[in-house]
Design a protein around this motif. Structure first.
Motif, mmCIF file in Angstrom:
data_model
loop_
_atom_site.group_PDB
_atom_site.id
_atom_site.type_symbol
_atom_site.label_atom_id
_atom_site.label_comp_id
_atom_site.label_asym_id
_atom_site.label_seq_id
_atom_site.Cartn_x
_atom_site.Cartn_y
_atom_site.Cartn_z
ATOM 1 N N PHE A 214 -9.991 19.623 5.287
ATOM 2 C CA PHE A 214 -10.433 18.318 4.766
ATOM 3 C C PHE A 214 -9.298 17.351 4.436
ATOM 4 N N ALA A 215 -8.034 17.728 4.672
ATOM 5 C CA ALA A 215 -6.948 16.799 4.369
ATOM 6 C C ALA A 215 -7.045 15.554 5.245
ATOM 7 N N ALA A 216 -7.293 15.748 6.532
ATOM 8 C CA ALA A 216 -7.439 14.605 7.438
ATOM 9 C C ALA A 216 -8.696 13.807 7.116
ATOM 10 N N HIS A 217 -9.738 14.492 6.656
ATOM 11 C CA HIS A 217 -10.957 13.792 6.258
ATOM 12 C C HIS A 217 -10.697 12.907 5.033
ATOM 13 N N GLY A 218 -9.841 13.387 4.124
ATOM 14 C CA GLY A 218 -9.465 12.586 2.972
ATOM 15 C C GLY A 218 -8.700 11.334 3.384
ATOM 16 N N TYR A 219 -7.815 11.506 4.365
ATOM 17 C CA TYR A 219 -7.089 10.344 4.890
ATOM 18 C C TYR A 219 -8.059 9.322 5.462
ATOM 19 N N ASP A 220 -8.973 9.790 6.309
ATOM 20 C CA ASP A 220 -9.910 8.874 6.954
ATOM 21 C C ASP A 220 -10.824 8.178 5.950
ATOM 22 N N ALA A 221 -11.290 8.920 4.943
ATOM 23 C CA ALA A 221 -12.185 8.316 3.953
ATOM 24 C C ALA A 221 -11.504 7.141 3.254
ATOM 25 N N THR A 222 -10.242 7.302 2.925
ATOM 26 C CA THR A 222 -9.499 6.230 2.256
ATOM 27 C C THR A 222 -9.211 5.081 3.212
ATOM 28 N N PHE A 223 -8.843 5.406 4.435
ATOM 29 C CA PHE A 223 -8.494 4.365 5.405
ATOM 30 C C PHE A 223 -9.707 3.513 5.752
ATOM 31 N N VAL A 224 -10.891 4.145 5.895
ATOM 32 C CA VAL A 224 -12.072 3.351 6.248
ATOM 33 C C VAL A 224 -12.503 2.455 5.088
ATOM 34 N N VAL A 225 -12.312 2.914 3.856
ATOM 35 C CA VAL A 225 -12.602 2.045 2.711
ATOM 36 C C VAL A 225 -11.684 0.828 2.734
ATOM 37 N N ALA A 226 -10.406 1.067 3.020
ATOM 38 C CA ALA A 226 -9.469 -0.054 3.111
ATOM 39 C C ALA A 226 -9.861 -1.007 4.243
ATOM 40 N N LEU A 227 -10.222 -0.454 5.388
ATOM 41 C CA LEU A 227 -10.649 -1.292 6.510
ATOM 42 C C LEU A 227 -11.873 -2.123 6.133
ATOM 43 N N ALA A 228 -12.809 -1.509 5.407
ATOM 44 C CA ALA A 228 -14.024 -2.216 5.012
ATOM 45 C C ALA A 228 -13.704 -3.369 4.052
ATOM 46 N N ILE A 229 -12.781 -3.151 3.130
ATOM 47 C CA ILE A 229 -12.383 -4.224 2.214
ATOM 48 C C ILE A 229 -11.761 -5.373 3.000
ATOM 49 N N GLU A 230 -10.889 -5.028 3.920
ATOM 50 C CA GLU A 230 -10.233 -6.047 4.743
ATOM 51 C C GLU A 230 -11.249 -6.785 5.614
ATOM 52 N N LYS A 231 -12.172 -6.031 6.205
ATOM 53 C CA LYS A 231 -13.198 -6.621 7.058
ATOM 54 C C LYS A 231 -14.120 -7.530 6.244
ATOM 55 N N ALA A 232 -14.460 -7.107 5.037
ATOM 56 C CA ALA A 232 -15.329 -7.909 4.172
ATOM 57 C C ALA A 232 -14.642 -9.197 3.733
ATOM 58 N N GLY A 233 -13.321 -9.163 3.672
ATOM 59 C CA GLY A 233 -12.570 -10.335 3.235
ATOM 60 C C GLY A 233 -12.668 -10.585 1.750
ATOM 61 N N SER A 234 -13.147 -9.565 1.018
ATOM 62 C CA SER A 234 -13.296 -9.726 -0.426
ATOM 63 C C SER A 234 -13.461 -8.353 -1.050
ATOM 64 N N THR A 235 -13.547 -8.339 -2.377
ATOM 65 C CA THR A 235 -13.790 -7.090 -3.104
ATOM 66 C C THR A 235 -15.232 -6.992 -3.568
ATOM 67 N N ASP A 236 -16.106 -7.788 -2.976
ATOM 68 C CA ASP A 236 -17.528 -7.719 -3.303
ATOM 69 C C ASP A 236 -18.105 -6.395 -2.809
ATOM 70 N N SER A 237 -18.749 -5.661 -3.694
ATOM 71 C CA SER A 237 -19.205 -4.306 -3.366
ATOM 72 C C SER A 237 -20.223 -4.289 -2.236
ATOM 73 N N ALA A 238 -21.163 -5.217 -2.247
ATOM 74 C CA ALA A 238 -22.168 -5.265 -1.187
ATOM 75 C C ALA A 238 -21.527 -5.568 0.161
ATOM 76 N N ALA A 239 -20.557 -6.462 0.158
ATOM 77 C CA ALA A 239 -19.872 -6.802 1.411
ATOM 78 C C ALA A 239 -19.064 -5.622 1.935
#
Length: 400
Positions: free
Chosen positions: A303-328
């Motif tokens: 699960f070490a690589a899964h931990g990396y991916d989980a964090t990276f996709v959250v970061a990508l989602a924040i960047e994609k959303a363009g904000s820190t709005d939870s729904a976005a």
């Protein structure tokens, strides 16, 4: 290629720019409890991903990604407390975690779903998570045990086993895993001689093991438990009583302490454990593996690589959303794997940031493989089988 990627990643970390502010993401994990040793490299994977983001420009307008750690103890109540703290006190915008399916379900139902906060687990595999009424807020980078249970049943049958006893810890993860296994094995032509739930953390399971052995002529024991909760004790009791000498199980038993406490010679050729694995020959996984190993960590740690991916996709989602709005952010988690988008590999944060800024679609190919969330927040995956190698450590081979 592997050396070049790792040098680039390490160079970027050494020249990390100054960032303007913090974006807080919860890192909820079983730091203590029955899988504490398993969790340490998972946290290292999460932190590596955050460092890759911060080293290559950070989030949004140069904000620093900060992982706020909280201990879920592999326990539903503790996970609720941990999530409540990071959501209500630390004001995180998303959560990576929790560890253990029961902890994730408890946290999600009591805290993150009502708060509208997206969570991405890197270890929670219970089939029941798929069916949560989560309003699109619960995701995971690890495949469901609906697949792992069937995979283990098929592997056991292919090994030649036809009669198996089953015992499982009475929690979401182990009960769900065992249910799929026990339903699939008879469909293949095998027989479940007995199936019994047990409570974790008891000092002895001699009575339970004796009951299972007396129910029929089982060739092995299928054991669904956390190694630190009941798994090691059940194996020891089985061997001491001469009732079972061969064992099958899953990823929650893959820890070096199992071998150290039972003995490599005793377990070699007598235990088979499934676990999710990464696509190790992919460019993305090699980039992760080199950077992770450079920090003194084992890239094959469960699960070490899964931990990396989980964090990276959250970061990508924040960047994609363009904000820190939870729904976005929650919505954006479904938009980072466009099959026609620009491919983003592990560590390629600057490339991802530039593509998003240019309005391009992206397709994240993670350290584990494709992180393509379906309508339930689940992902596909591959499995390997862990056995005891000649050096007295776990060795993993893909299941084809």
């Amino acid at each position: 290629m592997k050396k070049l990627l790792s040098v680039v990643a390490l160079g970027a970390l050494m020249s990390s720019p100054a960032l303007s502010a913090d974006v807080k993401v919860g890192s909820v994990a079983g730091v203590t409890g029955p899988i504490a040793e398993l969790v340490a490299p998972i946290l290292a994977g999460r932190n590596l991903a955050a460092d890759h983001v911060n080293a290559a420009g950070g989030l949004l307008d140069g904000n620093r990604l900060v992982m706020i750690q909280a201990d879920s103890q592999c326990d539903a109540k503790a996970a609720v407390d941990a999530a409540s703290k990071v959501v209500n006190v630390d004001r995180v915008v998303a959560i990576v975690g929790a560890s253990c399916s029961g902890a994730t379900s408890g946290m999600a139902q009591a805290v993150t779903i009502p708060a509208g906060i997206a969570s991405v687990s890197d270890t929670s595999t219970a089939p029941s998570i798929t069916d949560l009424d989560d309003n699109g807020r619960v995701f995971r980078t690890v495949p469901s045990d609906a697949y792992q249970g069937a995979t283990l049943a098929q592997y056991a049958y292919d090994l030649g086993f036809r009669r198996l006893a089953v015992t499982y810890a009475n929690d979401d993860y182990n009960a769900g895993f065992a249910a799929v296994f026990a339903a699939t094995f008879p469909e293949l032509g095998g027989t479940i001689t007995a199936s019994q739930a047990h409570e974790p953390a008891k000092p002895s399971y001699r009575a339970e093991v004796a009951t299972l052995a007396s129910a029929g002529d089982a060739e092995a024991l299928a054991l669904f438990a956390y190694y630190g909760g009941s798994g090691i004790t059940i194996i020891r009791n089985s061997l001491e009583a001469g009732l079972f000498s061969r064992f099958l199980g899953g990823d929650a038993m893959v820890d070096q302490s199992v071998i150290d406490r039972i003995g490599a010679d005793t377990l070699r050729g007598n235990i088979w454990l499934t676990q999710p694995i990464s696509e190790e020959d992919s460019v993305s996984h090699m980039a992760f593996a080199d950077a992770f190993a450079a920090r003194g960590n084992d890239p094959q740690a469960p699960f070490a690589a899964h931990g990396y991916d989980a964090t990276f996709v959250v970061a990508l989602a924040i960047e994609k959303a363009g904000s820190t709005d939870s729904a976005a952010i929650a919505k954006a988690l479904t938009q980072i794997n466009d099959p026609d988008g620009e491919i983003i590999n592990a560590g390629e944060w600057a490339k991802a940031k530039a593509a998003i800024a240019a309005g391009k679609a992206i397709n994240y190919e993670g350290a584990t493989g494709s992180v393509d969330f379906d309508a339930n927040g689940d992902v596909p995956g591959s499995y390997g089988i862990s056995t005891v190698g000649g050096k007295g450590t776990w060795q993993v081979a893909p299941i084809h």
